[in-house]
Design an enzyme around this catalytic site. Structure first.
Site, PDB file in Angstrom:
ATOM      1  N   TYR A 154       0.833  -1.207   0.000  1.00  0.00           N
ATOM      2  CA  TYR A 154       0.000   0.000   0.000  1.00  0.00           C
ATOM      3  C   TYR A 154       0.873   1.266   0.000  1.00  0.00           C
ATOM      4  O   TYR A 154       0.474   2.320  -0.492  1.00  0.00           O
ATOM      5  CB  TYR A 154      -0.945  -0.032   1.199  1.00  0.00           C
ATOM      6  CG  TYR A 154      -2.215   0.784   1.031  1.00  0.00           C
ATOM      7  CD1 TYR A 154      -3.032   0.633  -0.082  1.00  0.00           C
ATOM      8  CD2 TYR A 154      -2.598   1.701   1.996  1.00  0.00           C
ATOM      9  CE1 TYR A 154      -4.193   1.363  -0.233  1.00  0.00           C
ATOM     10  CE2 TYR A 154      -3.759   2.442   1.866  1.00  0.00           C
ATOM     11  CZ  TYR A 154      -4.552   2.269   0.752  1.00  0.00           C
ATOM     12  OH  TYR A 154      -5.700   2.999   0.611  1.00  0.00           O
ATOM     13  N   LYS A 161      -3.113   8.217   3.015  1.00  0.00           N
ATOM     14  CA  LYS A 161      -4.284   7.990   3.886  1.00  0.00           C
ATOM     15  C   LYS A 161      -4.000   8.516   5.301  1.00  0.00           C
ATOM     16  O   LYS A 161      -4.911   9.025   5.969  1.00  0.00           O
ATOM     17  CB  LYS A 161      -4.652   6.506   3.928  1.00  0.00           C
ATOM     18  CG  LYS A 161      -5.320   5.996   2.646  1.00  0.00           C
ATOM     19  CD  LYS A 161      -6.640   6.694   2.354  1.00  0.00           C
ATOM     20  CE  LYS A 161      -7.447   6.007   1.262  1.00  0.00           C
ATOM     21  NZ  LYS A 161      -8.556   6.840   0.760  1.00  0.00           N
TER      22      LYS A 161
HETATM   23  N1  LIG Z   1     -11.764  -0.587  -2.307  1.00  0.00           N
HETATM   24  C1  LIG Z   1     -11.192  -0.685  -1.117  1.00  0.00           C
HETATM   25  O1  LIG Z   1     -10.707  -1.768  -0.719  1.00  0.00           O
HETATM   26  C2  LIG Z   1     -11.139   0.523  -0.214  1.00  0.00           C
HETATM   27  C3  LIG Z   1     -10.928   0.322   1.161  1.00  0.00           C
HETATM   28  C4  LIG Z   1     -10.854   1.448   2.006  1.00  0.00           C
HETATM   29  C5  LIG Z   1     -10.983   2.714   1.449  1.00  0.00           C
HETATM   30  N2  LIG Z   1     -11.184   2.867   0.104  1.00  0.00           N
HETATM   31  C6  LIG Z   1     -11.305   4.231  -0.426  1.00  0.00           C
HETATM   32  O2  LIG Z   1     -12.588   4.423  -0.975  1.00  0.00           O
HETATM   33  C7  LIG Z   1     -12.524   5.508  -1.886  1.00  0.00           C
HETATM   34  C8  LIG Z   1     -13.259   5.117  -3.160  1.00  0.00           C
HETATM   35  O3  LIG Z   1     -12.554   4.082  -3.825  1.00  0.00           O
HETATM   36  P1  LIG Z   1     -13.279   2.826  -4.459  1.00  0.00           P
HETATM   37  O4  LIG Z   1     -12.678   1.633  -3.802  1.00  0.00           O
HETATM   38  O5  LIG Z   1     -14.738   3.008  -4.497  1.00  0.00           O
HETATM   39  O6  LIG Z   1     -12.674   2.797  -5.944  1.00  0.00           O
HETATM   40  P2  LIG Z   1     -13.146   3.526  -7.300  1.00  0.00           P
HETATM   41  O7  LIG Z   1     -12.013   3.320  -8.241  1.00  0.00           O
HETATM   42  O8  LIG Z   1     -14.484   3.036  -7.684  1.00  0.00           O
HETATM   43  O9  LIG Z   1     -13.262   5.070  -6.852  1.00  0.00           O
HETATM   44  C9  LIG Z   1     -12.159   5.955  -6.821  1.00  0.00           C
HETATM   45  C10 LIG Z   1     -12.681   7.258  -7.405  1.00  0.00           C
HETATM   46  O10 LIG Z   1     -11.701   8.302  -7.311  1.00  0.00           O
HETATM   47  C11 LIG Z   1     -11.960   9.152  -8.418  1.00  0.00           C
HETATM   48  N3  LIG Z   1     -10.843  10.054  -8.688  1.00  0.00           N
HETATM   49  C12 LIG Z   1      -9.561   9.731  -8.964  1.00  0.00           C
HETATM   50  N4  LIG Z   1      -8.859  10.854  -9.210  1.00  0.00           N
HETATM   51  C13 LIG Z   1      -9.724  11.901  -9.097  1.00  0.00           C
HETATM   52  C14 LIG Z   1      -9.615  13.313  -9.247  1.00  0.00           C
HETATM   53  N5  LIG Z   1      -8.445  13.898  -9.587  1.00  0.00           N
HETATM   54  N6  LIG Z   1     -10.713  14.078  -9.042  1.00  0.00           N
HETATM   55  C15 LIG Z   1     -11.900  13.518  -8.703  1.00  0.00           C
HETATM   56  N7  LIG Z   1     -12.074  12.185  -8.547  1.00  0.00           N
HETATM   57  C16 LIG Z   1     -10.990  11.395  -8.765  1.00  0.00           C
HETATM   58  C17 LIG Z   1     -12.201   8.170  -9.571  1.00  0.00           C
HETATM   59  O11 LIG Z   1     -12.850   8.799 -10.661  1.00  0.00           O
HETATM   60  C18 LIG Z   1     -13.074   7.135  -8.879  1.00  0.00           C
HETATM   61  O12 LIG Z   1     -14.435   7.477  -9.056  1.00  0.00           O
HETATM   62  C19 LIG Z   1     -11.048   5.824  -2.076  1.00  0.00           C
HETATM   63  O13 LIG Z   1     -10.686   6.905  -1.237  1.00  0.00           O
HETATM   64  C20 LIG Z   1     -10.385   4.554  -1.581  1.00  0.00           C
HETATM   65  O14 LIG Z   1      -9.057   4.764  -1.155  1.00  0.00           O
HETATM   66  C21 LIG Z   1     -11.284   1.799  -0.735  1.00  0.00           C
END
Ligand SMILES: NC(=O)c1ccc[n+]([C@@H]2O[C@H](COP(=O)([O-])OP(=O)(O)OC[C@H]3O[C@@H](n4cnc5c(N)ncnc54)[C@H](O)[C@@H]3O)[C@@H](O)[C@H]2O)c1
Length: 255
Positions: A154, A161
């Site tokens: 990570y 984060k």
């Molecule tokens: N999937 C997991 O395991 C997990 C676990 C904990 C936290 N998260 C967090 O959840 C959040 C959403 O991620 P997800 O897992 O739904 O994946 P995802 O890929 O569906 O969503 C990530 C989003 O970030 C957007 N993004 C990237 N660069 C950008 C920018 N410059 N301006 C605006 N938007 C932008 C993308 O368009 C996308 O919609 C993130 O912060 C991720 O770190 C995910």
């Protein structure tokens, strides 16, 4: 029955596929009575197509959280759809490939800076952009992956984060006097597009199913979506600067 979010006007970021955490929060929020506006980044027509799959098709406004002009014009563009905001979901993360994987010591600053800008500083940028529409107070919720410890692969996303967690606490401090709460949901691993970018994601899946007392399903974003909706509601009225774990209890266990 009344919904948890009846009458709430929410801005939801981070929808790119129907697996996105943002999509599931938007769906659960509408089911609980909220009206939702989505932001889309990059592939707008794709986000607009996904927005049609919500119970009530939601309008999409363009937002790159690193684009100052788009941030500045956001309130006017949102006013075409809503007369104010009660809640904002920050569900945005990105790190260049060099930030993830095996080479923590080799990642160049420019790539780290991108990860920090998009994944951490953006919480502040989004909050400031939404502020003109939050004159009645409200709530901001961000998505986190527990950064109190180091994880395999990570790497610099974990550092970003950690910055997000700190940023949420400082925002809580700044915005509390205006009646705005700022909290994070620390989610367990979920199979989304962002997760696919993490080399060795399968190792998280195995660790979680072994250790989480409640069990954990990497294909089920519903628990995370429900908790985000709870934090976006009026039912956490005195909670800010906090992190709520939605990870099956993984974080509270040793080996
Ligand atoms: N999937 C997991 O395991 C997990 C676990 C904990 C936290 N998260 C967090 O959840 C959040 C959403 O991620 P997800 O897992 O739904 O994946 P995802 O890929 O569906 O969503 C990530 C989003 O970030 C957007 N993004 C990237 N660069 C950008 C920018 N410059 N301006 C605006 N938007 C932008 C993308 O368009 C996308 O919609 C993130 O912060 C991720 O770190 C995910």
């Amino acid at each position: 029955m009344t919904g948890l979010l009846d009458g709430k006007r929410l801005l939801i970021t981070g929808v790119i596929t129907d697996a996105s955490i943002g999509f599931h929060v938007a769906r659960a929020a509408q089911e609980q009575g909220a009206s939702v506006v989505l932001t889309g980044y990059g592939r707008l027509s794709l986000v607009e197509r996904i927005a049609q799959r919500l119970p009530t098709p939601a309008p999409v406004v363009e937002l790159d959280v690193t684009d100052d002009a788009q941030l500045a014009s956001l309130p006017d563009r949102l006013r075409e759809h809503v007369d104010g905001l009660d809640g904002v979901l920050h569900s945005i993360g990105f790190a260049p490939p060099s930030c993830l994987g095996e080479h923590f010591l080799d990642t160049p600053w420019d790539d780290v800076a991108t990860a920090m800008h998009v994944s951490a500083y953006s919480l502040k940028s989004l909050a400031v952009a939404a502020l003109p529409l939050m004159d009645r107070g409200g709530t901001i919720v961000g998505l986190d992956f527990d950064a109190r410890q180091a994880w395999p692969a990570y790497n610099w996303m974990g550092v970003a984060k950690a910055a997000l967690e700190s940023c949420a606490r400082y925002l809580a401090r700044e915005l509390g006097p205006q009646g705005i709460r700022v909290n994070l949901v620390a989610a367990g691993p979920l199979k989304t597009m962002a997760a696919k970018a993490i080399p060795g994601f399968a190792a998280f899946e195995d660790a979680w199913s072994d250790r989480a007392p409640l069990g954990w399903d990497v294909t089920d974003p519903t628990p995370v979506a429900k908790t985000c909706c709870a934090l976006l509601s009026d039912w956490f009225p005195a909670t800010t600067g906090s992190m709520v774990w939605v990870d099956g209890g993984f974080h509270a266990q040793g080996v």
